[in-house]
Write an enzyme that holds these catalytic residues in place. Structure first.
Site, PDB file in Angstrom:
ATOM      1  N   GLY A 155      12.146  39.815  88.854  1.00  0.00           N
ATOM      2  CA  GLY A 155      11.378  40.320  87.720  1.00  0.00           C
ATOM      3  C   GLY A 155      10.908  41.726  88.038  1.00  0.00           C
ATOM      4  N   CYS A 156       9.761  42.077  87.544  1.00  0.00           N
ATOM      5  CA  CYS A 156       9.212  43.413  87.767  1.00  0.00           C
ATOM      6  C   CYS A 156       9.098  43.700  89.268  1.00  0.00           C
ATOM      7  CB  CYS A 156       7.835  43.512  87.111  1.00  0.00           C
ATOM      8  SG  CYS A 156       7.033  45.095  87.394  1.00  0.00           S
ATOM      9  N   PHE A 157       9.681  44.802  89.696  1.00  0.00           N
ATOM     10  CA  PHE A 157       9.663  45.095  91.136  1.00  0.00           C
ATOM     11  C   PHE A 157       8.271  45.387  91.653  1.00  0.00           C
ATOM     12  CE2 PHE A 157      12.115  49.181  89.795  1.00  0.00           C
ATOM     13  CZ  PHE A 157      10.994  49.769  89.223  1.00  0.00           C
TER      14      PHE A 157
END
Length: 172
Positions: A10-12
């Site tokens: 997902g979002c890094f």
């Protein structure tokens, strides 16, 4: 020996901190991998049309911090049953994946995925892909160490995403 591990979860922004403070971890870098265009930008990747996933590349000393431990941390950061992204982050670029850099990593990643699948921890199938690592493209500077540079924004984003709530319900 310094090796690389690459994970998409997902979002890094949310994938850096869990790996960042262990002995044997030399560097955790946010970036992009897996797509079909060279030198993508965040603006390119967020369209979901580049094939790239948001990833973290981890440089680690395998004598101090083995790959199996990295896999353990990875599985604890994601919903491995979600094929459409992770938590509030939806779309191809937010899918979870393990990008392997060697034959040994492939074997270990497959083994850990199988162990999770047969553990009974999740009622749905484990859909996280194991893919061969490709060219890593480092994300823009403002994405690096986001949790350190923007702690209140980072904490608010994590809270709103549903990630922490899911993870606390599904801890071992």
């Amino acid at each position: 020996m310094i090796e690389k591990a690459t994970f998409a979860g997902g979002c890094f922004w949310c994938m850096v901190k869990p790996f960042d403070s262990w002995d044997g971890i030399h560097k955790v870098t946010s970036g992009y991998m897996g797509g079909h265009i060279d030198n993508p930008t965040y603006e390119d990747v967020k369209t979901g049309t580049t094939g790239h996933l948001e990833v973290v590349e981890i440089q680690y000393d395998s004598a101090i911090f083995p790959y199996e431990q990295l896999l353990e941390i990875f599985w604890q950061q994601i919903d491995p049953t979600d094929a459409g992204g992770q938590f509030q982050d939806r779309g191809e670029n937010y899918k979870a994946a393990i990008f392997t850099h060697s034959a040994e990593q492939i074997v270990l990643a497959e083994k850990s995925k199988q162990q999770l699948a047969t553990s009974g921890k999740f009622s749905k199938p484990i859909v996280t892909e194991i893919r061969e690592a490709k060219t890593f493209y480092e994300a823009e500077d403002y994405h690096q160490d986001f949790y350190k540079k923007n702690p209140s924004h980072y904490e608010e984003d994590r809270k709103q995403s549903g990630r922490d709530e899911f993870l606390s319900k599904n801890r071992d």
